[in-house]
Enzyme design. Structure first.
Site, short mmCIF file in Angstrom:
data_model
loop_
_atom_site.label_atom_id
_atom_site.label_comp_id
_atom_site.label_asym_id
_atom_site.label_seq_id
_atom_site.Cartn_x
_atom_site.Cartn_y
_atom_site.Cartn_z
N HIS A 193 40.49 31.46 50.57
CA HIS A 193 40.26 30.83 51.91
C HIS A 193 41.68 30.58 52.45
O HIS A 193 42.55 30.01 51.60
CB HIS A 193 39.27 29.87 52.13
CG HIS A 193 37.99 30.08 51.84
ND1 HIS A 193 37.17 30.84 52.65
CD2 HIS A 193 37.11 29.98 50.60
CE1 HIS A 193 35.89 31.12 52.23
NE2 HIS A 193 35.87 30.64 50.98
N ARG B 291 50.34 26.64 33.56
CA ARG B 291 51.69 26.74 33.21
C ARG B 291 51.91 27.26 31.76
O ARG B 291 50.78 27.03 30.81
CB ARG B 291 52.53 25.36 33.37
CG ARG B 291 51.75 24.36 32.27
CD ARG B 291 52.65 22.98 32.45
NE ARG B 291 52.18 21.86 31.56
CZ ARG B 291 52.45 21.84 30.26
NH1 ARG B 291 53.55 22.65 29.91
NH2 ARG B 291 51.99 20.97 29.60
#
Length: 264
Positions: free
Chosen positions: A139, A206
Site C-alpha cells: 500500500h 539487518r
C-alpha cells in the site's frame, strides 16, 4: 455365577462404536487429503504454467488464482492453506511470461502467502517456515487525505536466491533481493538487498552475521557444526553414540546451529 449388568454391556458397545467411528473418520480424512492434493498428474481445477514432477500442493489449498502465470518446479512441497496468486485479482491477462516462479525443491510452510503482480522468483531448494508473507505489492500513503486502502499501491519485483531459509512469520516486501543461502530470522521484515550467505533479523531486517571468504562466519559461530550421520549407522548405534557425546547447550538467544535467535 457371574452376572454382567446391562450397563456394562451398553458402555462397552458405546465405546466400540466410538472407536469404530474415529477410525472411519481418520481413514476418510486421509483419503480426502490424498484425493484433494494437487500434482502434475492430478492438477484439479488449476492450469499452472508448469508443475514439475514430484511437486505437491497439500489439501486444502489456500487462495490460488492467476495459475496460468504460475510456474512450479520439480519436487516442491506446498503445505496446507498456502496462498499463491499472480495478478491483483483473478481473470486478468498478465502477458506471455510467468509472474510467479518457484524453482526445484522449494518448500512453503503452512499458511504462507506468496502474492505477485510483477515478477517474483524463488530459487531452487529454498525452505520457508509457516506463515511467511511474500509480496511484490504494498500500500502507498502519499496522499494524506485519501484512505490508505484506496490509494494505488506500489509494486517491485522480488527474488529469493537458491538455498535460502526464511523463518516462521517473516515478511518479504516489494523490491527485496535475497542472495544465495540467505537466512531470514523468524518475524523479520525484509526489504532491499540481502547479500549471499548472510543472516538477517529484526524489523526492519539487518545483517547480524555473514560468511566471508578466508575468515568464515563473522561474528564466529558459537556452536560446532552438526555432523551428518554416516551411512550404514543403525538407530541403535546412533542412540548409543549420542549417549557417549552429550550435546553442549547453546548460549541464550542462539538457535541450536549457532545462529542468533530462532528462525522458525
Amino acid at each position: 455365577m457371574r452376572v454382567v449388568s446391562n450397563k456394562n454391556v451398553f458402555s462397552s458397545l458405546a465405546a466400540w462404536r466410538r472407536r469404530a467411528a474415529s477410525r472411519a473418520l481418520h481413514r476418510g480424512t486421509r483419503w480426502v487429503s490424498r484425493a484433494g492434493a494437487v500434482t502434475a498428474e492430478r492438477p484439479g481445477p488449476y492450469r499452472f504454467r508448469a508443475i514439475g514432477t514430484g511437486t505437491r500442493l497439500a489439501f486444502p489449498q489456500g487462495t490460488v488464482f492467476g495459475d496460468p502465470w504460475i510456474a512450479l518446479g520439480e519436487h516442491c512441497i506446498i503445505a496446507q492453506d498456502v496462498t499463491l496468486t499472480a495478478g491483483m485479482m483473478p481473470d486478468l491477462d498478465l502477458g506471455p511470461d510467468p509472474i510467479l516462479t518457484l524453482g526445484n525443491g522449494v518448500v512453503l510452510g503452512r499458511g504462507s502467502h506468496v502474492i505477485a503482480d510483477v515478477p517474483l522468483t524463488i530459487g531452487d531448494d529454498c525452505f520457508f517456515g509457516p506463515g511467511v508473507y511474500l509480496t511484490t505489492t504494498n500500500h502507498s500513503y502519499d496522499d494524506p487525505e485519501v484512505p490508505v486502502g484506496k490509494q494505488w499501491p506500489r509494486s517491485a519485483p522480488v527474488s529469493i536466491g537458491p538455498g535460502s531459509w526464511i523463518g516462521t512469520g517473516a515478511v518479504i516486501l516489494p523490491g527485496a533481493r535475497l542472495g544465495r543461502n540467505a537466512v531470514v530470522a523468524a518475524g523479520a521484515v525484509v526489504r532491499g538487498e540481502v547479500p549471499d550467505h548472510a543472516v538477517v533479523a529484526g524489523a526492519p531486517a539487518r545483517v547480524v552475521r555473514r560468511w566471508e571468504a578466508g575468515t568464515g562466519w563473522q561474528p564466529p559461530l558459537r556452536t560446532p557444526a552438526p555432523v551428518p550421520v554416516p551411512e550404514g549407522v543403525t538407530p541403535e548405534q546412533l542412540v548409543a553414540l549420542s549417549a557417549l557425546e552429550p550435546a553442549s547447550a547453546p548460549e541464550d538467544g542462539d538457535a541450536p546451529d549457532g545462529r542468533p535467535g530462532p528462525t522458525g
